[in-house]
Design a protein around this motif. Structure first.
Motif, PDB file in Angstrom:
ATOM      1  N   GLN A  32       1.288  -1.133   0.185  1.00  0.00           N
ATOM      2  CA  GLN A  32       0.320  -0.015  -0.036  1.00  0.00           C
ATOM      3  C   GLN A  32       1.439   1.178   0.220  1.00  0.00           C
ATOM      4  OE1 GLN A  32      -2.839  -0.131   3.484  1.00  0.00           O
ATOM      5  NE2 GLN A  32      -3.818   2.046   2.668  1.00  0.00           N
ATOM      6  N   GLU A  36       0.710   3.842  -2.718  1.00  0.00           N
ATOM      7  CA  GLU A  36       0.561   5.203  -2.690  1.00  0.00           C
ATOM      8  C   GLU A  36       1.874   6.430  -2.986  1.00  0.00           C
ATOM      9  OE1 GLU A  36      -0.507   5.690   1.779  1.00  0.00           O
ATOM     10  OE2 GLU A  36      -2.442   4.990   1.674  1.00  0.00           O
ATOM     11  N   LYS A  39       1.842   6.506  -6.999  1.00  0.00           N
ATOM     12  CA  LYS A  39       0.644   7.658  -6.941  1.00  0.00           C
ATOM     13  C   LYS A  39       1.208   8.864  -7.012  1.00  0.00           C
ATOM     14  CE  LYS A  39      -3.411   4.289  -6.445  1.00  0.00           C
ATOM     15  NZ  LYS A  39      -4.352   3.923  -5.102  1.00  0.00           N
ATOM     16  N   ARG A  40       1.228   9.428  -5.280  1.00  0.00           N
ATOM     17  CA  ARG A  40       2.232  10.632  -5.546  1.00  0.00           C
ATOM     18  C   ARG A  40       3.080  10.782  -6.006  1.00  0.00           C
ATOM     19  NH1 ARG A  40       3.541   9.294  -0.456  1.00  0.00           N
ATOM     20  NH2 ARG A  40       6.157   8.607  -0.986  1.00  0.00           N
TER      21      ARG A  40
END
Length: 268
Positions: A32, A36, A39-40
């Motif tokens: 996760q 994340e 994605k960031r």
């Protein structure tokens, strides 16, 4: 070697339990976190790309504006040069017009001065000619200048003939008013009588005369009736002298002298 299946089963169970615990509490959070982070990073890359696109757009706008400014500056410079040239032409035209006006005024002033000088010379010449003529006639005869002029006028009057004489005779007969006999100075009574007699004899009729003094008449006599006239004066001689004097003034814009009529010329 004997296998302890209980131990193997327990260890397998422990291993599976460990894998389950690690998956739940370690591997999933790591995945996760990685997701994340990806994605960031993707968002940051997207933001950076957007900023780069915006920067490129601003750069393109700057280049366009700079080009437009350069064109406007060139146009304004060209317009300024054209305006300066137009202003220079206007100032030169105004200066030329002012110079022409000043030259025309100066020429007119010189012309006026020349005319005044010409008139002064003419008047002075007339005065001198009259004075010389009076003195000469006084030295040569006992009669005065006016009497001599009267004799010459009578001689010229009696010399009339043909159409000239007929026209004057008709004018004298049809005139409702006395004929005018103009002279530069007042005539004595004896000369008036002689002139009246000469007129009556010339036209074979009683022609009433009105004697008028006209200082502007250049020393002489003039008979006029109903628009017809006969005259004799020194003006003919003064005209030739005036033309000779005018020739001595190369820069004088003297008025043009009209030819004088003959002594026996009649005008209507």
């Amino acid at each position: 070697m004997l296998i302890d299946w209980f131990t193997v089963g327990a260890q397998t169970l422990n291993f599976l339990l460990l894998v389950g615990l690690m998956k739940r509490f370690l591997y999933r959070p790591i995945l996760q976190a990685i997701d994340e982070r990806e994605k960031r990073i993707a968002a940051e890359l997207s933001a950076a790309a957007a900023k780069m696109a915006q920067a490129q757009q601003q750069y393109d706008e700057f280049q366009h504006n700079n080009q437009v400014f350069g064109q406007e500056r060139a146009q304004r410079l060209q317009q300024a040069v054209a305006d300066a040239e137009a202003e220079r032409q206007r100032l030169m035209t105004a200066a030329r017009q002012a110079a022409d006006t000043l030259s025309a005024q100066r020429l007119e002033s010189l012309r006026s001065e020349a005319q005044n000088l010409h008139q002064a010379i003419r008047q002075r010449t007339q005065q001198e000619v009259f004075a010389i003529a009076r003195k000469t006639l006084a030295d040569l005869a006992e009669t005065g200048l006016e009497e001599r002029l009267g004799e010459l006028f009578i001689r010229r009057l009696r010399a009339l003939e043909g159409q000239d004489k007929a026209v004057l005779a008709q004018a004298c007969q049809s005139a409702a008013e006395p004929a005018l006999l103009r002279s530069a100075v007042a005539l004595p009574e004896a000369q008036r009588v002689a002139l009246q007699q000469a007129v009556n004899e010339t036209f074979s009729a009683q022609v009433p005369l009105q004697f008028v003094t006209a200082p502007d008449l250049v020393s002489g006599l003039e008979l006029s009736v109903n628009g017809q006239k006969v005259a004799w004066s020194i003006d003919d001689y003064l005209t030739s002298l005036e033309q000779a004097v005018a020739a001595l003034l190369p820069n004088a814009d003297a008025p043009e002298t009209q030819p004088q009529p003959n002594a026996n010329e009649q005008g209507s």
